[in-house]
Design a protein around this motif. Sequence first.
Motif, PDB file in Angstrom:
ATOM      1  N   ALA A  78       0.862  -1.178   0.000  1.00 18.32           N
ATOM      2  CA  ALA A  78       0.000   0.000   0.000  1.00 18.32           C
ATOM      3  C   ALA A  78       0.902   1.231   0.000  1.00 18.32           C
ATOM      4  N   PRO A  79       0.368   2.406  -0.394  1.00 19.83           N
ATOM      5  CA  PRO A  79       1.189   3.614  -0.369  1.00 19.83           C
ATOM      6  C   PRO A  79       1.813   3.828   1.014  1.00 19.83           C
ATOM      7  N   TYR A  80       3.048   4.213   1.075  1.00 23.99           N
ATOM      8  CA  TYR A  80       3.810   4.566   2.293  1.00 23.99           C
ATOM      9  C   TYR A  80       4.231   3.361   3.134  1.00 23.99           C
ATOM     10  N   GLN A  94       7.811   4.971  -2.746  1.00 24.69           N
ATOM     11  CA  GLN A  94       7.368   4.480  -1.441  1.00 24.69           C
ATOM     12  C   GLN A  94       6.972   5.633  -0.513  1.00 24.69           C
ATOM     13  N   SER A  95       7.678   6.748  -0.624  1.00 18.87           N
ATOM     14  CA  SER A  95       7.515   7.830   0.357  1.00 18.87           C
ATOM     15  C   SER A  95       6.434   8.826   0.007  1.00 18.87           C
ATOM     16  N   LEU A 120       1.866  10.453  -5.675  1.00 17.49           N
ATOM     17  CA  LEU A 120       2.296  11.720  -6.273  1.00 17.49           C
ATOM     18  C   LEU A 120       3.057  11.451  -7.579  1.00 17.49           C
ATOM     19  N   MET A 121       3.872  10.394  -7.562  1.00 19.37           N
ATOM     20  CA  MET A 121       4.531   9.954  -8.802  1.00 19.37           C
ATOM     21  C   MET A 121       4.107   8.517  -9.085  1.00 19.37           C
ATOM     22  N   MET A 144      12.030  15.889  -3.100  1.00 20.07           N
ATOM     23  CA  MET A 144      10.802  15.283  -2.588  1.00 20.07           C
ATOM     24  C   MET A 144      11.003  14.768  -1.171  1.00 20.07           C
ATOM     25  N   SER A 145      12.256  14.728  -0.720  1.00 18.00           N
ATOM     26  CA  SER A 145      12.493  14.234   0.643  1.00 18.00           C
ATOM     27  C   SER A 145      11.976  15.223   1.690  1.00 18.00           C
TER      28      SER A 145
END
Length: 373
Positions: free
Chosen positions: A11-13, A48-49, A53-54, A268-269
Amino acid sequence: MPTNSAAWLSAPYADLTVGDAPYTAASAGELVIRNRAVAVNPLDDVKQSTGDLMYSWLPHPAILGEDVAGEVVDVGPGVTGFAVGDRVIAYAVGMEKNRNHAAEGGFQLFTVVRADLASPIPDDLAFESAVVLPLAVSTAASALFQADQLGLRHPTTHPRGDAPRDWVVVWGGSTSVGSNAIQLAVAAGYSVLTTASPQNHDRMRELGAQHVVDYRSPSAVREIVSLLQGHRLAGVFAIGTGSAEPSVAIAAALGCKRVVLASPSVSMSILPRRPRAWLSLARFGALMAYRMGLLQLRGLRHGIRARFVWGSSLMNNEVGPMLWSEFLPRALAEGSYTPTPRAEIVGSGLASIQPALDALRRGASATKYVVTL
Ligand SMILES: NC(=O)c1ccc[n+]([C@@H]2O[C@H](COP(=O)([O-])OP(=O)(O)OC[C@H]3O[C@@H](n4cnc5c(N)ncnc54)[C@H](OP(=O)(O)O)[C@@H]3O)[C@@H](O)[C@H]2O)c1
């Protein structure tokens, strides 16, 4: 049918978790590789982070990963030049649009790859050393050689050394992409000026750079302009957050019209790794629009075309076959191309890929984090 497993982004994140994965056989134009080493890239971290968004087209659960090295276990119809048992590296493009996403992801035991994005490696080159190459060398080649990017002459394994050389500036030479750009530009017959932190200067010279400047020095742009004054500058390749602005300034001062960007002006960090971080997202969006707007305006004033490169774009044009089917196999066999940056093995097994991503998030200096399988 071989039993496959993967490090899934469920899942995202989420952290990657190891689980069963389907095994997919090779179709026309494809190979299946039993991966023996994989490497992690900032792209994997970004996906992953930052949720969707991308790579919003990539469905979850997803298999990330672009860099694979291993043995060929299946050869699809129509493929020539590869046989079962060959030792290869390949650029896995499962994260790209309109691909068989899970089958072509790198972070699993068996990956389906395009045969035209694979290269044999010599017996004395370890999988973990060679696996640093695929995404980085593809991005560097797309930036340097595509007609819509810097449009440079193509590399050869025996570049001519006699003719007067045009220059290429690689801002960010100690990045994975940059250290490949240095070698490719030199192989194409250009002189290279690059930037890196002082501890990496010797390494940059070993790879072929003639001048190396510390990118953190407040006088870096002035130093570079003064070193190249009076020489012809064929293009500037800007890699790393913050590389775009000085690269455009260098091109403007030296009358060069082509700048290629690998990284956005805002990292993006700065975004927290969690959903609904609306305030951070708004700040990121505003900063990005402001910096990129300013950059394009500066470029336009000097007639400079500053364009982003996309590492996989070479699979749709002549640069892909030039790099993967001609230059790399020959250069690796001859030992005239150095797999770079150096590999640091984080661990063994699919469960070590998440720690490798965590290490990358903390930072890397002229190093690629690698996991053996
Ligand atoms: N557009 C694409 O398709 C594409 C594909 C791949 C990568 N990228 C982007 O390209 C960049 C590099 O990726 P990578 O995998 O090559 O990174 P990497 O190997 O992880 O980069 C680490 C290096 O970055 C250097 N660095 C950090 N900030 C810098 C700056 N402001 N200017 C110059 N160098 C800087 C550091 O140099 P020192 O240790 O010498 O200080 C370090 O050696 C990332 O932004 C990545 O997202 C884009």
